[in-house]
Write an enzyme that holds these catalytic residues in place. Structure first.
Site, short mmCIF file in Angstrom:
data_model
loop_
_atom_site.label_atom_id
_atom_site.label_comp_id
_atom_site.label_asym_id
_atom_site.label_seq_id
_atom_site.Cartn_x
_atom_site.Cartn_y
_atom_site.Cartn_z
N HIS A 16 0.87 -1.16 0.00
CA HIS A 16 0.00 0.00 0.00
C HIS A 16 0.91 1.22 0.00
O HIS A 16 2.00 1.19 0.59
CB HIS A 16 -0.92 0.02 1.23
CG HIS A 16 -1.80 1.23 1.29
ND1 HIS A 16 -2.75 1.48 0.33
CD2 HIS A 16 -1.85 2.25 2.17
CE1 HIS A 16 -3.37 2.62 0.63
NE2 HIS A 16 -2.84 3.11 1.74
N CYS A 109 -3.46 3.19 -5.48
CA CYS A 109 -2.81 4.04 -4.48
C CYS A 109 -1.39 4.42 -4.90
O CYS A 109 -0.93 5.53 -4.61
CB CYS A 109 -2.82 3.37 -3.10
SG CYS A 109 -2.02 1.75 -3.05
#
Length: 160
Positions: A16, A109
């Site tokens: 992430h 992301c």
């Protein structure tokens, strides 16, 4: 850590990404499978396509990372020049709290964070996934082609 640093958070099977914006905080694009589940997807009954949305949030790095390990990873600095801090923070001000289109391969992301830092959207993670997928498909096609040729040769031999 400096404003504009890309933070890579290890979530096991995937990474992430968030961008450090100072005072212990990061901006991130929460994905449909994100910790807060603030994103959503819908399926078009007409086309069968999936449309997802992600929310841009600002949280503390401690909360975003949770128990996961993380590191600064400005891996595109040799390819692109990082934008000035005031430009990055101007984008942060415009984007925080917004809901935008989310696509795991085209607008995830990592794309979001690289856009903020460099003004260019890239995702090594998505690119690597596609390369692996294509290599797997080409490998499968190669096996199928060899099988087809050998089957044809065997059939040709049997018919003689």
């Amino acid at each position: 850590m400096e404003i504009g640093d890309m933070i890579e958070i290890n979530r096991g099977a995937f990474k992430h990404w968030a961008l450090y914006i100072g005072h212990g905080k990061v901006i991130q694009l929460i994905t449909p499978d994100g910790p807060s589940r603030v994103s959503f997807c819908s399926v078009s009954s007409f086309s069968g396509s999936v449309s997802c949305k992600g929310m841009i949030t600002i949280e503390t790095l401690k909360d975003v990372a949770s128990r996961n390990t993380y590191k600064i990873n400005n891996y595109l600095d040799n390819k692109y020049k990082p934008r000035p801090t005031d430009v990055i923070m101007g984008e942060v001000d415009k984007m925080k709290g917004r809901t935008i289109k989310y696509d795991v391969l085209g607008n995830n992301c990592e794309h979001f964070v690289t856009f903020l830092r460099y003004g260019q959207s890239e995702s090594k993670q998505a690119d690597d996934f596609m390369k692996d997928l294509l290599a797997g498909q080409l490998g499968l096609l190669g096996v199928l082609a060899v099988f087809a040729v050998s089957t044809a040769a065997a059939a040709n031999t049997l018919s003689k």
